[in-house]
Design a protein around this motif. Structure first.
Motif, PDB file in Angstrom:
ATOM      1  N   ALA A 124      11.864   9.162   7.099  1.00  0.00           N
ATOM      2  CA  ALA A 124      12.522   7.942   6.841  1.00  0.00           C
ATOM      3  C   ALA A 124      13.213   8.221   5.445  1.00  0.00           C
ATOM      4  O   ALA A 124      12.859   8.643   4.516  1.00  0.00           O
ATOM      5  N   ASN A 125      14.775   7.746   5.456  1.00  0.00           N
ATOM      6  CA  ASN A 125      15.413   7.869   4.152  1.00  0.00           C
ATOM      7  C   ASN A 125      15.173   6.640   3.339  1.00  0.00           C
ATOM      8  O   ASN A 125      14.514   5.692   3.635  1.00  0.00           O
ATOM      9  N   PRO A 150       0.830  -1.079   0.068  1.00  0.00           N
ATOM     10  CA  PRO A 150       0.070   0.254  -0.025  1.00  0.00           C
ATOM     11  C   PRO A 150       0.896   1.160   0.103  1.00  0.00           C
ATOM     12  O   PRO A 150       1.643   1.364   0.817  1.00  0.00           O
ATOM     13  N   ASP A 151       0.506   2.341  -0.913  1.00  0.00           N
ATOM     14  CA  ASP A 151       1.230   3.669  -0.819  1.00  0.00           C
ATOM     15  C   ASP A 151       1.220   4.311   0.236  1.00  0.00           C
ATOM     16  O   ASP A 151       1.979   4.980   0.785  1.00  0.00           O
ATOM     17  N   ALA A 175       3.524   7.223   4.706  1.00  0.00           N
ATOM     18  CA  ALA A 175       3.790   7.572   6.123  1.00  0.00           C
ATOM     19  C   ALA A 175       5.172   7.596   6.564  1.00  0.00           C
ATOM     20  O   ALA A 175       5.522   8.589   7.320  1.00  0.00           O
ATOM     21  N   ALA A 176       6.071   6.795   6.170  1.00  0.00           N
ATOM     22  CA  ALA A 176       7.271   6.571   6.498  1.00  0.00           C
ATOM     23  C   ALA A 176       7.908   7.962   5.951  1.00  0.00           C
ATOM     24  O   ALA A 176       8.948   8.354   6.483  1.00  0.00           O
ATOM     25  N   ILE A 177       7.659   8.406   4.640  1.00  0.00           N
ATOM     26  CA  ILE A 177       8.432   9.721   4.177  1.00  0.00           C
ATOM     27  C   ILE A 177       8.007  10.775   5.142  1.00  0.00           C
ATOM     28  O   ILE A 177       8.752  11.543   5.490  1.00  0.00           O
ATOM     29  N   ARG A 194      13.006  -1.240   6.207  1.00  0.00           N
ATOM     30  CA  ARG A 194      12.220  -1.585   7.417  1.00  0.00           C
ATOM     31  C   ARG A 194      10.824  -1.219   7.220  1.00  0.00           C
ATOM     32  O   ARG A 194       9.951  -1.612   8.116  1.00  0.00           O
ATOM     33  N   VAL A 195      10.435  -0.746   5.892  1.00  0.00           N
ATOM     34  CA  VAL A 195       8.825  -0.530   5.648  1.00  0.00           C
ATOM     35  C   VAL A 195       8.518  -1.588   4.749  1.00  0.00           C
ATOM     36  O   VAL A 195       7.389  -2.319   4.761  1.00  0.00           O
TER      37      VAL A 195
END
Length: 326
Positions: free
Chosen positions: A235-236, A223-224, A229-231, A243-244
């Protein structure tokens, strides 16, 4: 009878036989064995419904018993006899295997293949899947990486035999050595221990495309929202990927890894074509082949050992697949 007509007749007989069996089995079950009449028709219907799945599975179970269970039991029984099959020696072939240094070498090499090839193929396939999805000519790159899957193991081995050739005019490795100033060519497939890794590279080259295609489909199914959410959390790219994204496709990675592992445990063509099992590259299938025509009992014992090694991997794969379905 022409082959085409023979094929059509076989299909008609097979399909007609299946239809006739299922129709007749249903008819007999519902009208003769458990008819929906009498004092308790509901109970008969329940009994018929309980028996029906087993009745439908009976042909498949019979075929599996004939072509899978019977050969396994027969092979184990054959492994308990001497080379000509005339004398029962119990587990003598297995004790001889344990005492044979060549068998221990083949077993050790097989463990090396199991550790290196699935891990390398899955990792490279995962990296290729991620990178090719982010470039414009990704489909062309995927086609090039997947292309070795269309080559037989023997064909791939012959290709790499030229790469490993000990002549600078033919072999790529020796051509590079010559360009770096090394004059004496080397035959890499005759270097003890390390030659196993050169043979593994062939199967890694073939299986990376398979891993890439399966893992690419899994990555596209992420899922996008999770990536976005990580961005937003800062998160790099490496953290997003490892990790995602990777944790979300762990099930697919396990399936790819176990599939390649089962293939590795049965690989024979590459070793036989490249070295014939010589120079310390013997693996269990090639070791079995060396006894196939001179000691049938020991060859059958090796085949049973291979099956015992493959069996836990297959069972574990089935258990993981069932967990994924829940």
């Amino acid at each position: 009878m022409s082959p085409l007509l023979q094929g059509l007749v076989t299909i008609l007989i097979g399909v007609g036989g299946c239809v006739g069996y299922f129709y007749g089995a249903n008819l007999m079950l519902d009208r003769v064995i458990f008819p929906a009449r009498g004092r308790d028709p509901g109970a008969n219907i329940s009994r018929a419904n309980a028996v029906r799945p087993w009745l439908f599975m009976a042909p498949a179970m019979a075929a599996l018993g004939l072509y899978l269970v019977y050969p396994v039991v027969g092979s184990f029984w054959r492994s308990l006899f001497n080379r000509d099959g005339g004398s029962f020696i119990g587990l003598g072939n297995y004790t001889d295997l344990a005492a044979d240094p060549a068998f221990r070498t083949a077993l050790f090499n097989n463990l090396l293949w199991v550790l290196v090839v699935p891990a390398a193929s899955t990792f490279l396939g995962l990296i290729a899947a991620q990178l090719t999805d982010r470039i414009r000519w990704g489909n062309i790159a995927k086609s090039m990486i997947f292309m070795p899957m269309a080559i037989s193991f023997v064909g791939a081995s012959l290709i790499w035999k030229f790469v490993y050739a000990n002549e600078a005019d033919i072999g790529l490795i020796n051509a590079i050595r010559a360009g770096l100033g090394f004059q004496d060519p080397i035959d890499v497939i005759q270097i003890p221990f390390w030659n196993n890794f050169f043979l593994m590279a062939i199967l890694i080259w073939i299986q990376t495309g398979f891993a890439m295609v399966i893992l690419s489909a899994a990555l596209r199914g992420i899922p996008d929202e999770t990536i976005e959410a990580a961005i937003l959390d800062g998160a790099n790219p490496f953290q997003i990927f490892f990790r995602v994204m990777v944790p979300q496709i762990t099930g697919t990675i396990v399936v790819v890894w176990t599939t390649i592992t089962i293939l590795v445990l049965k690989v024979f063509d590459i070793v036989y074509t490249m070295t014939g099992g010589n120079f310390g590259t013997q693996i269990l299938p090639s070791y079995m082949m060396s006894y196939m025509f001179k000691d049938d009992g020991r060859a059958t014992a090796v085949a049973f050992v291979i099956m015992l090694i493959v069996l836990p991997v297959m069972v574990w794969n089935i258990v993981q697949a069932r967990k994924e379905m829940r």
